[in-house]
Design an enzyme around this catalytic site. Structure first.
Site, mmCIF file in Angstrom:
data_model
loop_
_atom_site.group_PDB
_atom_site.id
_atom_site.type_symbol
_atom_site.label_atom_id
_atom_site.label_comp_id
_atom_site.label_asym_id
_atom_site.label_seq_id
_atom_site.Cartn_x
_atom_site.Cartn_y
_atom_site.Cartn_z
ATOM 1 N N ASP A 159 0.833 -1.211 0.000
ATOM 2 C CA ASP A 159 0.000 0.000 0.000
ATOM 3 C C ASP A 159 0.868 1.262 0.000
ATOM 4 O O ASP A 159 2.100 1.171 0.014
ATOM 5 C CB ASP A 159 -0.940 -0.066 1.224
ATOM 6 N N TRP A 205 -3.059 3.283 -5.552
ATOM 7 C CA TRP A 205 -4.339 3.934 -5.879
ATOM 8 C C TRP A 205 -4.311 4.627 -7.237
ATOM 9 O O TRP A 205 -4.948 5.671 -7.430
ATOM 10 C CB TRP A 205 -4.723 4.938 -4.789
ATOM 11 N N GLY A 206 -3.549 4.058 -8.190
ATOM 12 C CA GLY A 206 -3.524 4.629 -9.538
ATOM 13 C C GLY A 206 -2.711 5.908 -9.659
ATOM 14 O O GLY A 206 -2.817 6.620 -10.659
ATOM 15 N N ASP A 226 -10.047 3.424 -3.606
ATOM 16 C CA ASP A 226 -10.721 2.212 -3.110
ATOM 17 C C ASP A 226 -12.142 2.038 -3.650
ATOM 18 O O ASP A 226 -12.935 2.986 -3.684
ATOM 19 C CB ASP A 226 -10.825 2.247 -1.576
HETATM 20 C C1 GAL Z 1 -6.161 1.231 1.463
HETATM 21 C C2 GAL Z 1 -6.195 0.192 0.370
HETATM 22 C C3 GAL Z 1 -7.307 -0.778 0.717
HETATM 23 C C4 GAL Z 1 -7.017 -1.421 2.061
HETATM 24 C C5 GAL Z 1 -6.788 -0.360 3.134
HETATM 25 C C6 GAL Z 1 -6.281 -0.952 4.443
HETATM 26 O O1 GAL Z 1 -5.168 2.176 1.195
HETATM 27 O O2 GAL Z 1 -6.425 0.798 -0.869
HETATM 28 O O3 GAL Z 1 -7.441 -1.750 -0.285
HETATM 29 O O4 GAL Z 1 -5.879 -2.239 1.935
HETATM 30 O O5 GAL Z 1 -5.853 0.617 2.710
HETATM 31 O O6 GAL Z 1 -6.017 0.011 5.412
#
Ligand code: GAL
Length: 409
Positions: A159, A205-206, A226
């Site tokens: 992430d 996130w692209g 998301d």
């Molecule tokens: C976001 C991610 C999600 C999930 C989340 C967990 O940044 O895009 O898919 O993993 O964090 O905190």
């Protein structure tokens, strides 16, 4: 003479672009031997955030993969998302599975899943903390990748929270410093040096046009923010995926995010379109629901063999929009009804009732690569209907989808 040579050279170059591009794209694909087709699996996040980050959830899901027949259909990765570790590393700087969630540690869980013929995935982050505030890998990439290999982890989602920012260090940096490709490259190299093949799933996130470089480092890359549990979110991600279809290929795919099927925010039609678009766009299909509670209509959707076969077609090319004669053109950011893409033995055509119940029609001659004078035999993946002709017209309920497979070879 010189002019002739120049002209023939430029003709040769002009004739080359698609094969040339393919060779170039394949060249710079991460060399970990994994993800030749999109990953099929499950992840704990969409169901209830941190609540499903546990040994129990992982093993229960593994057992359900087997008993529901999902394993036999190719679903193999059981992935735990954010919140699996303790809030602090141990005295040697290692990540530590939270003993209240993983009482036997990680190795016991991976062993159990491997014994079921399945694979295990975990989540981490490029910054100093994960998005939910657990320790993350910045500066510890090599050590963390080795630890994953020791545990027998097969899949790693990386992430983008708490990475360096121009304006401090907020959770999701509005003003990132540099280009996130640098962090993803570092972790990709750490995984490649870990001694174990570990599928690398990029989650920035692209940002930073990840589709243009993601394949050099990982097997898939999130191309949007998301997914939410509603149709607007599904349609918006799908619309963002269509223009970047060309970046998908064996070993590296656009990741449209984890599935919301089964989470009660989508109608049955919408769940069909969610699955159908993700499948033809060659996204990983990572289920995001509690399989112990899934209703039969949702289960039928995720188990559709014809749809899964299209997603797993070894050619690995993603579908994008085409415009039938007389229809208005796609608008940026808005889901368009008509999709097509190549398959090993032919073509897939998807039609989505994006704007509500509709009769959608097209001629095969409208589809790039198909011949308007020919008659084609088709099979529709959701209904199992077959047909033959030069055109198709179908009545669809709001947000429903049909997926036609044509053999041309
Ligand atoms: C976001 C991610 C999600 C999930 C989340 C967990 O940044 O895009 O898919 O993993 O964090 O905190």
């Amino acid at each position: 003479m010189l002019l002739e040579i120049l002209l023939s050279l430029s003709a040769a170059v002009l004739a080359l672009p698609s094969t040339h591009l393919d060779a170039h794209q394949l060249e710079r694909r991460v060399n970990n031997g994994l993800g030749k087709t999109p990953a099929l699996g499950w992840n704990s996040w969409n169901i209830g955030g941190c609540a499903y980050a546990s040994e129990k959830a992982a093993l229960d899901t593994g057992k359900l993969f087997v008993s529901l027949g999902l394993k036999d259909l190719g679903y193999q990765y059981v992935n735990i998302d954010d919140c699996w570790s303790t809030k602090n590393r141990d005295s040697s700087g290692n990540l530590v599975p939270d003993p209240s969630k993983f009482p036997r540690g990680m190795k016991a869980v991976t062993d159990d899943l491997h014994n079921m013929g399945l694979k295990f995935g975990l989540y981490g982050c490029a910054g100093t903390q994960t998005c939910a505030g657990y320790p993350a890998s910045q500066g510890k990439e090599t050590q963390d990748a080795k630890k994953l290999a020791d545990w027998g982890v097969d899949y790693w989602k990386h992430d983008n929270c708490y990475t360096p920012c121009n304006n401090g260090n907020p959770q999701t940096c509005g003003s990132p410093k540099g280009n996130s490709s640098t962090y993803y490259k570092t972790f990709s190299n750490a995984l490649l040096g870990s001694g174990r093949p570990i599928l690398f799933s990029l989650c920035n996130w692209g940002r930073d046009n990840v589709w243009a470089w993601g394949a050099g480092f990982g097997n898939s890359w999130r191309m949007s923010t998301d997914i939410q549990n509603n149709w607007g979110s599904v349609a918006s991600i799908a619309a963002q995926a269509a223009p970047i279809a060309q970046y998908a290929g064996p070993g590296g795919f656009n990741d449209l995010d984890m599935m919301q099927i089964g989470n009660n925010g989508l109608s049955e039609n919408e769940e069909r379109a969610h699955m159908g678009i993700w499948a033809i766009a060659k996204s990983p299909i990572i289920l995001g629901t509690d399989l112990a509670k899934i209703r039969s209509s949702s289960l039928n959707i995720i188990k559709n063999k014809a749809i899964l076969a299209i997603n797993q077609d070894p050619l690995g090319k993603a579908a994008t929009y085409f415009t039938p004669a007389g229809k208005s053109k796609p608008q940026n950011g808005k889901l368009y009804p008509y999709w097509t893409g190549p398959l090993t033995d032919g073509v897939v055509i998807g039609v989505v009732a994006a704007d509500g119940a509709a009769t959608l029609s097209f001629n095969f001659g409208d589809v790039p690569g198909l011949d308007a004078t020919k008659t084609y035999n088709w099979t529709e993946a959701w209904t199992g209907t077959t047909g033959s002709g030069k055109a198709v017209s179908t009545n669809l309920g709001s947000h429903d989808m049909r997926v036609y497979r044509l053999k041309t070879a």
